[in-house]
Design a protein around this motif. Structure first.
Motif, mmCIF file in Angstrom:
data_model
loop_
_atom_site.group_PDB
_atom_site.id
_atom_site.type_symbol
_atom_site.label_atom_id
_atom_site.label_comp_id
_atom_site.label_asym_id
_atom_site.label_seq_id
_atom_site.Cartn_x
_atom_site.Cartn_y
_atom_site.Cartn_z
ATOM 1 N N VAL A 61 100.417 -14.974 -19.003
ATOM 2 C CA VAL A 61 99.756 -13.985 -20.147
ATOM 3 C C VAL A 61 97.807 -14.682 -19.734
ATOM 4 O O VAL A 61 98.056 -15.698 -19.673
ATOM 5 C CB VAL A 61 100.159 -14.807 -21.606
ATOM 6 C CG1 VAL A 61 99.192 -14.530 -22.130
ATOM 7 C CG2 VAL A 61 101.418 -14.600 -22.001
ATOM 8 N N ALA A 62 97.355 -14.008 -19.855
ATOM 9 C CA ALA A 62 95.261 -14.098 -19.518
ATOM 10 C C ALA A 62 95.145 -14.224 -20.539
ATOM 11 O O ALA A 62 93.765 -14.808 -20.547
ATOM 12 C CB ALA A 62 95.368 -12.585 -19.087
ATOM 13 N N ARG A 63 95.621 -13.736 -21.973
ATOM 14 C CA ARG A 63 94.742 -13.899 -23.375
ATOM 15 C C ARG A 63 95.719 -13.937 -24.731
ATOM 16 O O ARG A 63 96.515 -12.920 -24.385
ATOM 17 C CB ARG A 63 93.488 -13.005 -23.046
ATOM 18 C CG ARG A 63 93.882 -11.012 -23.011
ATOM 19 C CD ARG A 63 92.900 -10.633 -23.208
ATOM 20 N NE ARG A 63 93.521 -9.284 -23.161
ATOM 21 C CZ ARG A 63 92.744 -8.032 -23.589
ATOM 22 N NH1 ARG A 63 91.099 -8.680 -23.374
ATOM 23 N NH2 ARG A 63 93.000 -6.758 -23.654
ATOM 24 N N ASP A 75 96.279 -7.973 -20.419
ATOM 25 C CA ASP A 75 96.596 -8.868 -20.918
ATOM 26 C C ASP A 75 97.279 -9.989 -20.001
ATOM 27 O O ASP A 75 98.282 -11.071 -19.783
ATOM 28 C CB ASP A 75 98.055 -8.685 -22.016
ATOM 29 C CG ASP A 75 96.984 -7.836 -22.997
ATOM 30 O OD1 ASP A 75 95.583 -8.832 -23.995
ATOM 31 O OD2 ASP A 75 97.217 -6.882 -24.023
ATOM 32 N N PRO A 109 98.255 -17.725 -23.875
ATOM 33 C CA PRO A 109 97.740 -18.047 -22.106
ATOM 34 C C PRO A 109 97.888 -18.982 -22.023
ATOM 35 O O PRO A 109 97.996 -20.180 -22.595
ATOM 36 C CB PRO A 109 95.620 -17.781 -22.525
ATOM 37 C CG PRO A 109 95.527 -17.447 -23.845
ATOM 38 C CD PRO A 109 96.413 -17.745 -24.423
#
Length: 219
Positions: A61-63, A75, A109
């Motif tokens: 998960v990036a954000r 995302d 994240p």
């Protein structure tokens, strides 16, 4: 072979005894330690080979992603993890398969993405309808409402111009937040999923500004 002489006459000389080389005794403790070190070395090599083989590319998960939000490429991020199979994350090769799916839980994240965190079911369930409520910022029970939050819509008394209560309140309707929009200089719009049977009554109450929103369970 050397020969000793006496007055020029050869004679046999005594033979020196051979030197006996003392053999070193091998201590059992040192032998056991050597065997242990060899075994540990083999295990370390096997672990290193296994770790290299189990390293793979997975989705993380990036954000932050709210419950019910559909995943996009922004995302997610691809990471390489050693020994990640035990966690059962989604392989990076399946990126196209998860795009468009909804988050079943709130995604944080820096965490690996798993199949259990995703769903293809919409937040609007069977037997439900969606409506929009325009509320003043002071009427919203949280600084920000997230998709999946459980809310309670409570009717307030109908007051006449003189301030007396003309009608009772307290009727409750259970709902689920689908989304919310908070413009800087306008009312907060909350999109709520309600049971079909409750929609007409809530619409009528909202038209008279007789609805209070209560947050009962955060997603």
């Amino acid at each position: 072979m050397s020969v000793a002489t006496r007055n020029g006459t050869p004679m046999d000389a005594p033979v020196a005894p051979p030197r006996v080389v003392r053999q070193r005794r091998i201590r059992p403790g040192l032998l056991g330690l050597a065997v242990l070190l060899i075994a540990l070395g083999g295990l370390g090599s096997a672990f290193a080979v296994t770790s290299v083989r189990s390293t793979g590319s997975y989705l993380a998960v990036a954000r932050p992603v709210d419950v019910g939000a559909q995943l996009t490429t922004d995302d997610l991020v691809t990471v390489r993890v050693s020994g990640g199979r035990e966690l059962q994350p989604v392989p990076a090769s399946r990126l196209k398969e998860v795009l468009g799916l909804r988050a079943a839980v709130r995604l944080t994240p820096g965490t690996l993405l798993t199949k259990g965190q995703l769903t293809d079911a919409p937040l609007l369930g069977p037997g439900q309808q969606q409506l929009a409520l325009g509320l003043k910022p002071a009427q919203v029970p949280a600084r920000k409402l997230h998709p999946g939050d459980k809310v309670l819509l409570v009717s307030t008394p109908d007051r006449q111009a003189n301030g007396s209560a003309a009608g009772g309140g307290g009727t409750r309707f259970e709902g689920t937040v689908i989304d919310s929009v908070a413009p800087e200089h306008d009312d907060v719009v909350v999109y709520v999923a309600l049971a079909v049977r409750d929609v007409p009554a809530v619409v009528a109450l909202a038209a008279d500004d007789r609805i209070a929103l209560v947050l009962t369970e955060a997603a």
